[in-house]
Design a protein around this motif. Structure first.
Motif, mmCIF file in Angstrom:
data_model
loop_
_atom_site.group_PDB
_atom_site.id
_atom_site.type_symbol
_atom_site.label_atom_id
_atom_site.label_comp_id
_atom_site.label_asym_id
_atom_site.label_seq_id
_atom_site.Cartn_x
_atom_site.Cartn_y
_atom_site.Cartn_z
ATOM 1 N N TYR A 116 69.824 -8.129 -33.497
ATOM 2 C CA TYR A 116 69.132 -8.716 -32.348
ATOM 3 C C TYR A 116 68.059 -9.711 -32.779
ATOM 4 N N ALA A 125 68.589 -13.622 -32.465
ATOM 5 C CA ALA A 125 68.907 -14.233 -31.162
ATOM 6 C C ALA A 125 67.804 -15.162 -30.666
ATOM 7 N N VAL A 126 66.548 -14.688 -30.710
ATOM 8 C CA VAL A 126 65.470 -15.510 -30.154
ATOM 9 C C VAL A 126 65.266 -16.810 -30.958
ATOM 10 N N ASP A 129 64.902 -16.236 -22.069
ATOM 11 C CA ASP A 129 65.650 -15.142 -21.425
ATOM 12 C C ASP A 129 67.069 -15.590 -21.047
ATOM 13 N N VAL A 186 69.104 -16.024 -24.361
ATOM 14 C CA VAL A 186 69.448 -14.742 -25.000
ATOM 15 C C VAL A 186 70.452 -13.989 -24.121
ATOM 16 N N TYR A 234 74.437 -12.853 -25.100
ATOM 17 C CA TYR A 234 74.924 -11.466 -25.069
ATOM 18 C C TYR A 234 75.679 -11.098 -23.795
ATOM 19 N N HIS A 276 67.133 -1.887 -26.867
ATOM 20 C CA HIS A 276 66.450 -2.939 -27.626
ATOM 21 C C HIS A 276 65.467 -3.660 -26.720
ATOM 22 N N GLU A 325 62.867 -5.049 -27.246
ATOM 23 C CA GLU A 325 62.242 -6.288 -27.725
ATOM 24 C C GLU A 325 62.873 -7.517 -27.081
ATOM 25 N N LEU A 326 64.088 -7.376 -26.561
ATOM 26 C CA LEU A 326 64.741 -8.514 -25.907
ATOM 27 C C LEU A 326 64.178 -8.764 -24.512
ATOM 28 N N PRO A 330 67.192 -10.447 -20.064
ATOM 29 C CA PRO A 330 68.518 -10.536 -20.680
ATOM 30 C C PRO A 330 69.397 -9.326 -20.349
#
Ligand code: FE2
Ligand code: FE2
Length: 408
Positions: free
Chosen positions: A127, A130-131, A188, A191, A195, A236, A238-239, A243
């Motif tokens: 993950y 991704a950002v 957002d 990401v 996904y 997760h 943190e996402l 998202p």
């Protein structure tokens, strides 16, 4: 009277995508009024004038500058956080950005391939990348929004599931930028786009790549991918929440007929509905096992027919405004008889993008020439405009042509 373009409500008019040019009868005027068109731009060099041109022009100008209600202004409750807009990035021409965008596109495709394969193998999915990847996409889109859009259309890598995820991420950022969304929301969207279909890792290729129509049971399997993806990623944190909602809700529809939960109206997350617009557009413009790709122009026409059922108010209209009536990658015929590829949209003149002429009247190669069709609108030069978008099904060479138009 020769109509150059309509006011901000032109997207709703009954002649959308048709060749509305000359108004010859009262009946045509009535139809436009009924469709909500309040003012139009006319070309007095090509047709009759009106009695009070300055006033007519001012109201048209106003209408164009105050578009119909802006989805960017309608925030979800979860959007409350104050966020700074993206820092100014120096815009660069398409041909300067295209190589950077190409290497970014490659890295993003590799990233998606890896996380799909890891998910299939039951490994921990990455993950962290991704950002930063999406930040790279945002920078590229702010330098030039058309470079990644054209690459999305080109699909340089063959595997649909991976390129589709990258395309949706990039196009969602392009869409978000056109609505002036803050940077956090662009991240957002990007990401979530990367996904959004991750739940498909559990679905067999037999179903995903089936050349014919899906059986009812197979469709039920497909419908599980949003919930599977959500479950895989939900821990997760943190996402962020957005998202996750994009993954879970990108197949929900405004009319409540979507899946997995059949959410209705504003209970669908708007970012998810934006990704849904982009998702459908990208799916329609790709070759699939069961049908050929639609040209971008025709894909938008198809989507326009279902705009009220599927999407937030005006969301599709905003998307069309963002891409133009002839989005980048469209293959078009010009009034000169030449054939061209659209390489840049024009948000102010959606029917007059920048094109690169590639073929002569006999569809034979000629030296490429870039022209901005909007420069022909003021009547000072012989008018050149688009006659029609062409159906790529009959044009097997289009992809090669597009590559040559962009990279040559
Ligand atoms: Fe999906
Ligand atoms: Fe998708």
């Amino acid at each position: 009277m020769y109509v150059e373009r309509l006011d901000s409500s032109w997207l709703k008019h009954p002649f959308l995508f048709s060749k509305l040019k000359e108004i010859k009868s009262e009946n045509q005027v009535k139809k436009l009024k009924t469709a909500g068109v309040k003012s139009v731009y006319i070309n007095t060099e090509l047709g009759l004038d009106v009695f009070d041109p300055p006033h007519a022009m001012n109201s048209a100008q106003q209408a164009v500058q105050s578009p119909v209600s802006d989805p960017a202004q309608e925030t979800d409750s979860s959007d409350g956080e104050a966020i700074n807009p993206p820092e100014e990035t120096e815009p660069v021409p398409l041909f300067q950005e295209i190589e950077t965008a190409r290497s970014l596109y490659s890295s993003a495709t590799q990233f998606v391939r890896n996380f799909f394969q890891d998910a299939r193998a039951g490994k921990i999915v990455d993950y962290k990348e991704a950002v930063p990847l999406v930040e790279g996409i945002i920078e590229s889109v702010f330098r030039n929004p058309y470079a990644l859009s054209i690459l999305a259309n080109l699909r340089l890598h063959e595997e649909y599931t991976y390129t589709h995820s990258v395309n949706v991420a990039a196009m969602a950022v392009v869409f978000g930028k056109s609505l002036a969304l803050p940077r956090k929301e662009l991240i957002d969207l990007g990401v979530g786009g990367l996904y959004h279909d991750v739940g498909k890792f559990r679905i067999s290729d037999e179903i995903l790549k089936k050349p014919g129509e899906l059986s009812r049971q197979e469709y039920e399997v497909i419908k599980k991918h949003p919930a599977i993806g959500y479950k895989l990623i939900q821990n997760h944190t943190e996402l962020g929440e957005k998202p996750l909602r994009i993954i879970l809700e990108h197949h929900e529809r405004f009319d409540g007929m979507g899946y997995p939960r059949g959410l209705r109206g504003s209970s669908v997350c708007k970012a998810a509905n934006m990704v849904s617009v982009v998702d459908t557009y990208d799916a329609l413009t790709a070759d699939r096992a069961y049908r050929k790709a639609a040209d971008p122009h025709f894909a938008l026409r198809t989507m326009y027919l279902e705009r009220k059922e599927r999407y937030y108010y005006n969301l599709l209209e905003q998307f069309i405004k963002c891409l133009g009536i002839y989005p980048v990658g469209s293959f078009v015929k010009l009034t000169t008889g030449h054939y061209a590829i659209v390489i840049e949209a024009n948000p102010f003149y959606p029917l007059s993008p920048t094109v690169k002429i590639m073929l002569d009247k006999n569809m034979k190669r000629r030296s490429p020439e870039v022209i901005k069709l909007s420069e022909f609108l003021n009547g000072q030069r012989d008018r050149i405009s688009i006659v029609e978008g062409l159906d790529p099904e009959k044009l097997t060479f289009k992809r090669r042509l597009l590559e040559q138009a962009v990279f040559a």
